[in-house]
Design an enzyme around this catalytic site. Sequence first.
Site, short mmCIF file in Angstrom:
data_model
loop_
_atom_site.label_atom_id
_atom_site.label_comp_id
_atom_site.label_asym_id
_atom_site.label_seq_id
_atom_site.Cartn_x
_atom_site.Cartn_y
_atom_site.Cartn_z
N ASP A 148 0.85 -1.19 0.00
CA ASP A 148 0.00 0.00 0.00
C ASP A 148 0.89 1.24 0.00
OD1 ASP A 148 -3.22 0.53 1.05
OD2 ASP A 148 -1.80 2.21 1.04
N GLY A 178 -15.48 2.97 3.81
CA GLY A 178 -14.12 3.50 3.67
C GLY A 178 -13.44 3.12 2.38
N GLN A 179 -14.20 2.58 1.41
CA GLN A 179 -13.58 2.21 0.13
C GLN A 179 -13.26 3.46 -0.68
OE1 GLN A 179 -15.88 -0.55 -2.27
NE2 GLN A 179 -14.16 -0.90 -3.67
N HIS A 187 -10.40 -5.35 -3.46
CA HIS A 187 -9.08 -5.65 -2.91
C HIS A 187 -9.19 -6.01 -1.44
CE1 HIS A 187 -9.81 -1.32 -2.43
NE2 HIS A 187 -9.10 -1.38 -1.33
N LEU A 188 -8.21 -6.80 -1.02
CA LEU A 188 -8.10 -7.24 0.37
C LEU A 188 -6.87 -6.55 0.96
CD1 LEU A 188 -9.32 -9.37 2.34
CD2 LEU A 188 -7.75 -11.02 1.33
N ASN A 226 -12.82 -3.03 2.66
CA ASN A 226 -13.70 -1.87 2.80
C ASN A 226 -14.69 -1.89 1.64
OD1 ASN A 226 -12.28 -0.89 5.06
ND2 ASN A 226 -10.75 0.06 3.73
#
Length: 113
Positions: free
Chosen positions: A31, A92-93, A99-100, A86
């Site tokens: 990330d 909160g996406q 995705h994880l 999310n």
Amino acid sequence: MADHCTFCKIINREIPSKIIYEDDLVLAFDDIKPAAPAHVLIVPKVHLDSVDEVSAQDPIVAVLVNRASHVAKQLGLREGYRLVINNGDNGGQTVYHLHLHLLGGRFMTWPPG
Ligand code: 5GP
Ligand code: ZN
């Protein structure tokens, strides 16, 4: 491939990332704004906006979880880790490519913010 999708561009190497794991179904990369010492995103190579687009017949979420476990072992996260999806704005996406999040390397508090 979805136009203007950041993660599709990462999968296609149009945006650079630190790749941690890859196979024919998924890509895992660090990330850009880590929330823990280890923070890896595991994404399917096929574009789906969110979990709301996953059918019960599609094994992709099981594949994501399986690959997250593999990456956690690869990173030596023997004391545990957290997996997060999310979903939607209130969830909160911010990137609408399923995705994880794999978070580890510190104790995870509960409840999340
Ligand atoms: P979400 O908020 O949708 O659950 O997670 C999206 C994640 O993608 C965020 O943690 C954010 O830091 C990360 N992210 C957004 N853009 C990029 C990028 O261009 N590269 C990488 N490596 N991560 C990104
Ligand atoms: Zn995408």
